[in-house]
Write a protein that holds these residues in place. Structure first.
Motif, PDB file in Angstrom:
ATOM      1  N   LEU A   1      10.535   7.836   9.209  1.00 30.85           N
ATOM      2  CA  LEU A   1      11.036   7.075   8.066  1.00 30.85           C
ATOM      3  C   LEU A   1       9.944   6.686   7.075  1.00 30.85           C
ATOM      4  N   VAL A   2       8.688   6.905   7.437  1.00 28.28           N
ATOM      5  CA  VAL A   2       7.595   6.410   6.601  1.00 28.28           C
ATOM      6  C   VAL A   2       7.593   7.038   5.207  1.00 28.28           C
ATOM      7  N   SER A   3       8.023   8.295   5.113  1.00 26.03           N
ATOM      8  CA  SER A   3       8.038   8.948   3.802  1.00 26.03           C
ATOM      9  C   SER A   3       8.993   8.249   2.842  1.00 26.03           C
ATOM     10  N   ALA A   4      10.035   7.584   3.394  1.00 28.36           N
ATOM     11  CA  ALA A   4      10.970   6.843   2.538  1.00 28.36           C
ATOM     12  C   ALA A   4      10.273   5.688   1.852  1.00 28.36           C
ATOM     13  N   LEU A   5       9.377   5.011   2.562  1.00 31.08           N
ATOM     14  CA  LEU A   5       8.642   3.890   1.980  1.00 31.08           C
ATOM     15  C   LEU A   5       7.624   4.379   0.948  1.00 31.08           C
ATOM     16  N   LEU A   6       7.222   5.635   1.067  1.00 32.89           N
ATOM     17  CA  LEU A   6       6.308   6.227   0.095  1.00 32.89           C
ATOM     18  C   LEU A   6       7.042   6.692  -1.165  1.00 32.89           C
ATOM     19  N   THR A   7       8.237   7.252  -0.980  1.00 32.90           N
ATOM     20  CA  THR A   7       8.882   7.951  -2.092  1.00 32.90           C
ATOM     21  C   THR A   7      10.012   7.197  -2.793  1.00 32.90           C
ATOM     22  N   ILE A   8      10.824   6.447  -2.028  1.00 35.24           N
ATOM     23  CA  ILE A   8      11.998   5.815  -2.651  1.00 35.24           C
ATOM     24  C   ILE A   8      11.617   4.746  -3.680  1.00 35.24           C
ATOM     25  N   PRO A   9      10.622   3.870  -3.409  1.00 33.27           N
ATOM     26  CA  PRO A   9      10.202   2.943  -4.468  1.00 33.27           C
ATOM     27  C   PRO A   9       9.732   3.664  -5.724  1.00 33.27           C
ATOM     28  N   ALA A  10       9.030   4.798  -5.530  1.00 34.82           N
ATOM     29  CA  ALA A  10       8.596   5.585  -6.685  1.00 34.82           C
ATOM     30  C   ALA A  10       9.795   6.154  -7.428  1.00 34.82           C
ATOM     31  N   ALA A  11      10.822   6.584  -6.689  1.00 33.11           N
ATOM     32  CA  ALA A  11      12.051   7.086  -7.316  1.00 33.11           C
ATOM     33  C   ALA A  11      12.719   5.974  -8.130  1.00 33.11           C
TER      34      ALA A  11
ATOM     35  N   SER B   1       0.709  25.056   1.932  1.00 27.91           N
ATOM     36  CA  SER B   1      -0.253  24.362   2.797  1.00 27.91           C
ATOM     37  C   SER B   1       0.409  23.187   3.510  1.00 27.91           C
ATOM     38  N   ILE B   2       1.293  22.484   2.818  1.00 23.67           N
ATOM     39  CA  ILE B   2       1.981  21.333   3.404  1.00 23.67           C
ATOM     40  C   ILE B   2       2.899  21.795   4.534  1.00 23.67           C
TER      41      ILE B   2
ATOM     42  N   THR C   1       0.795  -1.225   0.000  1.00 31.07           N
ATOM     43  CA  THR C   1       0.000   0.000   0.000  1.00 31.07           C
ATOM     44  C   THR C   1       0.834   1.285   0.000  1.00 31.07           C
ATOM     45  N   ALA C   2       1.886   1.336   0.823  1.00 32.03           N
ATOM     46  CA  ALA C   2       2.673   2.574   0.935  1.00 32.03           C
ATOM     47  C   ALA C   2       3.294   2.987  -0.395  1.00 32.03           C
ATOM     48  N   PRO C   3       3.983   2.101  -1.111  1.00 36.67           N
ATOM     49  CA  PRO C   3       4.566   2.535  -2.387  1.00 36.67           C
ATOM     50  C   PRO C   3       3.530   2.857  -3.453  1.00 36.67           C
ATOM     51  N   LEU C   4       2.374   2.184  -3.409  1.00 35.29           N
ATOM     52  CA  LEU C   4       1.321   2.496  -4.375  1.00 35.29           C
ATOM     53  C   LEU C   4       0.828   3.930  -4.188  1.00 35.29           C
ATOM     54  N   MET C   5       0.527   4.292  -2.938  1.00 32.98           N
ATOM     55  CA  MET C   5       0.077   5.658  -2.687  1.00 32.98           C
ATOM     56  C   MET C   5       1.214   6.644  -2.933  1.00 32.98           C
ATOM     57  N   GLY C   6       2.429   6.239  -2.601  1.00 33.84           N
ATOM     58  CA  GLY C   6       3.577   7.109  -2.832  1.00 33.84           C
ATOM     59  C   GLY C   6       3.784   7.413  -4.295  1.00 33.84           C
ATOM     60  N   LEU C   7       3.489   6.441  -5.155  1.00 34.75           N
ATOM     61  CA  LEU C   7       3.643   6.654  -6.600  1.00 34.75           C
ATOM     62  C   LEU C   7       2.755   7.792  -7.081  1.00 34.75           C
ATOM     63  N   PHE C   8       1.500   7.802  -6.633  1.00 37.93           N
ATOM     64  CA  PHE C   8       0.587   8.877  -7.026  1.00 37.93           C
ATOM     65  C   PHE C   8       1.068  10.228  -6.491  1.00 37.93           C
ATOM     66  N   LEU C   9       1.576  10.237  -5.263  1.00 35.88           N
ATOM     67  CA  LEU C   9       2.054  11.494  -4.671  1.00 35.88           C
ATOM     68  C   LEU C   9       3.278  12.026  -5.405  1.00 35.88           C
ATOM     69  N   VAL C  10       4.232  11.140  -5.705  1.00 34.23           N
ATOM     70  CA  VAL C  10       5.464  11.563  -6.384  1.00 34.23           C
ATOM     71  C   VAL C  10       5.168  12.076  -7.781  1.00 34.23           C
ATOM     72  N   LEU C  11       4.336  11.360  -8.521  1.00 36.43           N
ATOM     73  CA  LEU C  11       4.008  11.777  -9.886  1.00 36.43           C
ATOM     74  C   LEU C  11       3.245  13.102  -9.906  1.00 36.43           C
ATOM     75  N   ARG C  12       2.559  13.405  -8.818  1.00 42.60           N
ATOM     76  CA  ARG C  12       1.821  14.680  -8.726  1.00 42.60           C
ATOM     77  C   ARG C  12       2.635  15.742  -7.998  1.00 42.60           C
TER      78      ARG C  12
ATOM     79  N   LEU D   1       3.750  15.791  -4.938  1.00 43.65           N
ATOM     80  CA  LEU D   1       3.229  16.043  -3.600  1.00 43.65           C
ATOM     81  C   LEU D   1       3.881  15.102  -2.581  1.00 43.65           C
ATOM     82  N   SER D   2       5.134  14.740  -2.832  1.00 48.68           N
ATOM     83  CA  SER D   2       5.792  13.735  -1.998  1.00 48.68           C
ATOM     84  C   SER D   2       5.956  14.182  -0.544  1.00 48.68           C
ATOM     85  N   MET D   3       5.989  15.488  -0.291  1.00 52.52           N
ATOM     86  CA  MET D   3       6.172  15.977   1.077  1.00 52.52           C
ATOM     87  C   MET D   3       4.930  15.772   1.947  1.00 52.52           C
ATOM     88  N   ILE D   4       3.811  15.421   1.319  1.00 50.07           N
ATOM     89  CA  ILE D   4       2.605  15.166   2.101  1.00 50.07           C
ATOM     90  C   ILE D   4       2.844  14.005   3.065  1.00 50.07           C
TER      91      ILE D   4
END
Length: 268
Positions: A195-205, A89-90, A22-33, A35-38
């Motif tokens: 560290l949670v943002s890493a699981l959201l963003t690094i796979p997307a990177a 806003s973030i 779940t984390a990398p899937l949601m992170g992919l949408f955030l990175v492509l938009r 909005l990774s800092m969310i």
């Protein structure tokens, strides 16, 4: 591999594998938009909720979840107010989350040790309720993405075109934000809020390095995250290391390896 027979480690693996979806899937949408800092913002706000949960004697993850969802609505409201400076806003919500967390820490000095587990992760302490909550969030995220894949694809790559075509962009923006809040809230006990943002963003990177299509990106982010989670937990268990930090360091190593291979192929 005696560690695999231990119940606490089995629960850790199950929780890690589910979050690795779940984390990398949601992170992919955030990175492509862009909005990774969310991820960082919501994780800091969640910690404030966790601290309040300990203070009032309510299940901390549940309170953190409520705080994260409230933060998503606040971010969307501020994004509308500052259209030209949407990233403001973030920053505002993150500052508020950190400030509130620090105040709650000072009020409940006795539970600071417990909250530390949520800052850096305490995957070995996952219980049945935690796994149930993680499982429910995983099902919700997969159903939402599966049912609205086309709409999310259009919204991610061209929000203006999505709006012109009649897509309810506000609804889908809120849906992505709330799903992200759900994932982050249940992830902080696994890898920690810091560290949670890493699981959201690094796979997307990683997917941006090797994937050639959106479908490939989805497969790549999940594969990279699962590799890092499983290998990280095994390594941490065998060598008595911090599991959250080990997973994140493995993610960084994978990214560096992929980048180095791309440079070699480009040079060739």
């Amino acid at each position: 591999m005696d560690i695999l027979t231990l119940e606490f480690f089995q629960r850790a693996l199950i929780g890690g594998v589910l979050i690795g979806i779940t984390a990398p899937l949601m992170g992919l949408f955030l990175v492509l938009r862009r909005l990774s800092m969310i991820g960082d913002t919501l994780s800091h706000v969640s910690i404030a909720g966790v601290a309040l949960g300990f203070l009032i004697g309510v299940y901390p993850v549940a309170v953190g979840l409520v705080f994260a969802i409230a933060a998503t609505f606040a971010i969307e409201k501020l994004r509308k107010a500052y259209k030209t400076y949407a990233e403001l806003s973030i920053a505002i919500i993150m500052s508020g989350g950190v400030a509130l967390a620090s105040l709650l820490f000072s009020l409940g000095k006795g539970f600071n040790v417990s909250v530390t587990g949520y800052l850096f992760g305490s995957i070995y302490t996952l219980d049945t309720i935690d796994l149930l909550l993680i499982g429910i969030v995983t099902v919700v995220v997969l159903l939402a993405i599966g049912l609205h894949a086309k709409e999310l694809f259009l919204l991610t790559f061209d929000e203006d075109a999505a709006a012109v075509s009649g897509l309810p962009t506000r609804y889908f923006n809120f849906m992505i934000s709330i799903l992200t809040a759900l994932v982050i809230s249940v992830s902080i006990k696994i890898v920690g809020a810091l560290l949670v943002s890493a699981l959201l963003t690094i796979p997307a990177a990683c997917s941006l390095v090797i994937a050639r299509s959106f479908r490939q990106s989805i497969v790549t982010v999940v594969a990279v995250a699962e590799l890092a989670v499983v290998a990280g937990l095994m390594t941490a268990g065998l060598w008595n290391l911090a599991p959250g930090g080990t997973v994140v360091m493995l993610l960084i190593v994978i990214l560096l390896v992929l980048l180095s291979f791309r440079r070699k192929f480009s040079a060739g």
